[in-house]
Enzyme design. Structure first.
Site, PDB file in Angstrom:
ATOM      1  N   PHE A 106      -6.999 -29.617  28.532  1.00  0.00           N
ATOM      2  CA  PHE A 106      -6.354 -29.028  29.473  1.00  0.00           C
ATOM      3  C   PHE A 106      -5.059 -29.663  29.709  1.00  0.00           C
ATOM      4  O   PHE A 106      -4.057 -29.096  30.393  1.00  0.00           O
ATOM      5  CB  PHE A 106      -7.133 -28.241  30.662  1.00  0.00           C
ATOM      6  CG  PHE A 106      -7.275 -29.059  31.521  1.00  0.00           C
ATOM      7  CD1 PHE A 106      -6.755 -29.343  32.885  1.00  0.00           C
ATOM      8  CD2 PHE A 106      -8.551 -29.803  31.362  1.00  0.00           C
ATOM      9  CE1 PHE A 106      -7.441 -30.291  33.840  1.00  0.00           C
ATOM     10  CE2 PHE A 106      -9.029 -30.825  32.318  1.00  0.00           C
ATOM     11  CZ  PHE A 106      -8.448 -30.809  33.695  1.00  0.00           C
ATOM     12  N   LYS A 107      -5.310 -31.039  29.852  1.00  0.00           N
ATOM     13  CA  LYS A 107      -4.561 -31.900  30.310  1.00  0.00           C
ATOM     14  C   LYS A 107      -3.225 -32.099  29.866  1.00  0.00           C
ATOM     15  O   LYS A 107      -2.213 -32.957  30.232  1.00  0.00           O
ATOM     16  CB  LYS A 107      -5.166 -33.284  30.559  1.00  0.00           C
ATOM     17  CG  LYS A 107      -6.423 -33.337  31.848  1.00  0.00           C
ATOM     18  CD  LYS A 107      -7.145 -34.566  31.857  1.00  0.00           C
ATOM     19  CE  LYS A 107      -8.173 -34.067  32.893  1.00  0.00           C
ATOM     20  NZ  LYS A 107      -9.168 -35.431  33.175  1.00  0.00           N
ATOM     21  N   ASP A 108      -3.179 -31.473  28.688  1.00  0.00           N
ATOM     22  CA  ASP A 108      -1.810 -31.464  27.696  1.00  0.00           C
ATOM     23  C   ASP A 108      -0.743 -30.614  28.896  1.00  0.00           C
ATOM     24  O   ASP A 108       0.551 -31.092  28.606  1.00  0.00           O
ATOM     25  CB  ASP A 108      -1.736 -30.825  26.401  1.00  0.00           C
ATOM     26  CG  ASP A 108      -2.661 -31.558  25.432  1.00  0.00           C
ATOM     27  OD1 ASP A 108      -2.371 -32.866  25.513  1.00  0.00           O
ATOM     28  OD2 ASP A 108      -3.449 -31.154  24.721  1.00  0.00           O
TER      29      ASP A 108
END
Length: 435
Positions: A106-108
């Site tokens: 999700f950190k993309d």
């Protein structure tokens, strides 16, 4: 967009300064001076918009004139070029998949948006921008790929030795170019403390132009709101009226973004924070006493955080009102055995393969449902692709995973890293000698 420090409400800085400085000098965290309220008509018709259209609307509301609309739209379209689908496992339970970006986490969302904002504000000929990031697993890979090849930047990733998975470590250490990795002989909290100390070191900042890529940076927080609005749009298109989000929580940036979205007008019934054995926030919500402890290693390594940095932002959003926090957030903690059992249950019941972080969010959603039955959609967040956790998932189930092409290409690449003791002087010396 003006921002203040959580330690000084009278401080006001523009968005660009907050992005590059990351941490105020008083060691607080930056927060928007005003939380914009979205047009109720936009929320009413949100199912008509694409992810990119929603992301632009939210970003523009928060950032305002600091980036012209045409430029901001281009940044959003370039950074958020992958989906975050909601998939129903049963009539009332769904999963929001946030691992369809290049690093499978999700950190993309945050890393790609932030890197492009920094690139937009950077001027040619300026001193090299040194991006420091501490990671417990997924942040480093997302930041590495987000900044890889970005002109005028160099990324230094600190990660705890022996406490990240093989795929995670490969994503951190095999890039080369403007990405370098430090293998710290300690915990994530140790890595985070070294980074924070660097930002508050006046002499170091005179020599090196430092900024952060952790979720303490406001440019990481803003894009994480996008997928909450997008999830609601997908649910609304299917006739869902009430939603509860269950979020795997370590440093509490993910759920912090959800709560920011809620404050902007996103109609969420409740948030659930699932944690592993690092249970500082669940204990706080129960007792009212905030007592961080040293982090302990678990299967859900990206959540191994004993003193979550972003909790101060959440408290600030709710004016440190404990009762108001309890009304909107519930939090539960689970051990490794419960996490394993949840991964097995997801596969047995739904043929759904989940990483340990996702399994904890699933457990928390079940706990909340048992305590608060009702008619609402329970959406738990899947924050990382299961391929990144071969040691946490049973061999039989793991063999069913189809590796993404990018993960296959990492195998056999040379590891490029240096070991570092938990010693600030050594870290500072490394930065200066390799500037």
């Amino acid at each position: 967009m003006k921002l203040y420090s959580t330690n000084n409400k009278d401080l006001r800085v523009p968005f660009q300064e907050a992005v590059f400085n990351s941490l105020p000098a008083d060691k607080g965290l930056y927060m928007p001076e005003v939380i914009p309220q979205l047009d109720p008509l936009f929320i009413r018709d949100i199912q008509q918009y694409s992810l990119q259209e929603i992301a632009f609307k939210i970003a523009n509301a928060l950032i305002g004139d600091d980036i012209p609309e045409s430029d901001l739209k281009a940044i959003v379209e370039d950074a958020i070029n992958f989906d975050a689908p909601v998939k129903f496992l049963s009539a009332e339970t769904a999963v929001l998949e946030l691992f369809h970006g290049p690093s499978y986490a999700f950190k993309d969302f945050g890393a790609r948006f932030m890197s492009r904002v920094m690139g937009y504000f950077s001027e040619k000929g300026e001193k090299l921008l040194d991006v420091l990031v501490a990671t417990s697993g997924d942040t480093g890979g997302a930041v590495a790929l987000g900044f890889l090849g970005v002109e005028g930047t160099r990324v230094t990733i600190l990660y705890p030795k022996g406490k990240v998975s093989k795929v995670q470590e490969e994503q951190l250490t095999t890039n080369g170019q403007n990405i370098r990795a430090l293998e710290v002989k300690g915990t994530f909290d140790d890595c985070q403390a070294l980074v924070k100390q660097a930002f508050n070191d006046t002499t170091l900042n005179e020599e090196i132009r430092l900024t952060s890529a952790n979720s303490i940076n406001i440019a990481r927080l803003i894009p994480q709101t996008f997928y909450y609005f997008w999830a609601y749009a997908q649910l609304k298109a299917q006739g869902v009226k009430d939603v509860v989000f269950s979020v795997p929580s370590g440093n509490f940036g993910n759920i912090g973004a959800g709560l920011l979205a809620y404050k902007m007008g996103l109609p969420v019934k409740h948030f659930v924070a699932g944690t592993n054995a690092n249970d500082t926030v669940p204990r706080f919500l129960q007792s009212g006493a905030y007592e961080p402890r040293p982090s302990v290693q678990t299967l859900a390594n990206a959540m191994d955080v004993g003193n979550p940095s972003n909790w101060v932002r959440i408290q600030d959003l709710f004016r440190n009102n404990l009762e108001e926090l309890r009304e909107i957030i519930s939090s539960y903690t689970y051990d490794n055995e419960e996490t394993k059992a949840a991964m097995d249950e997801l596969y047995a019941k739904y043929k759904y393969i989940a990483c340990p972080h996702t399994a904890i969010a699933y457990l928390a959603s079940n706990t909340y449902k048992a305590e608060k039955p009702g008619e609402y959609a329970l959406v738990f967040l899947s924050t990382a692709h299961p391929c990144k956790f071969p040691d946490a998932i049973s061999e039989t189930v793991f063999s069913e995973i189809q590796l993404p092409d990018g993960a296959k290409s990492l195998e056999g690449k040379q590891k490029l890293t240096e070991e570092l003791d938990v010693d600030y002087d050594s870290f500072k010396r490394f930065l200066i000698e390799n500037k």
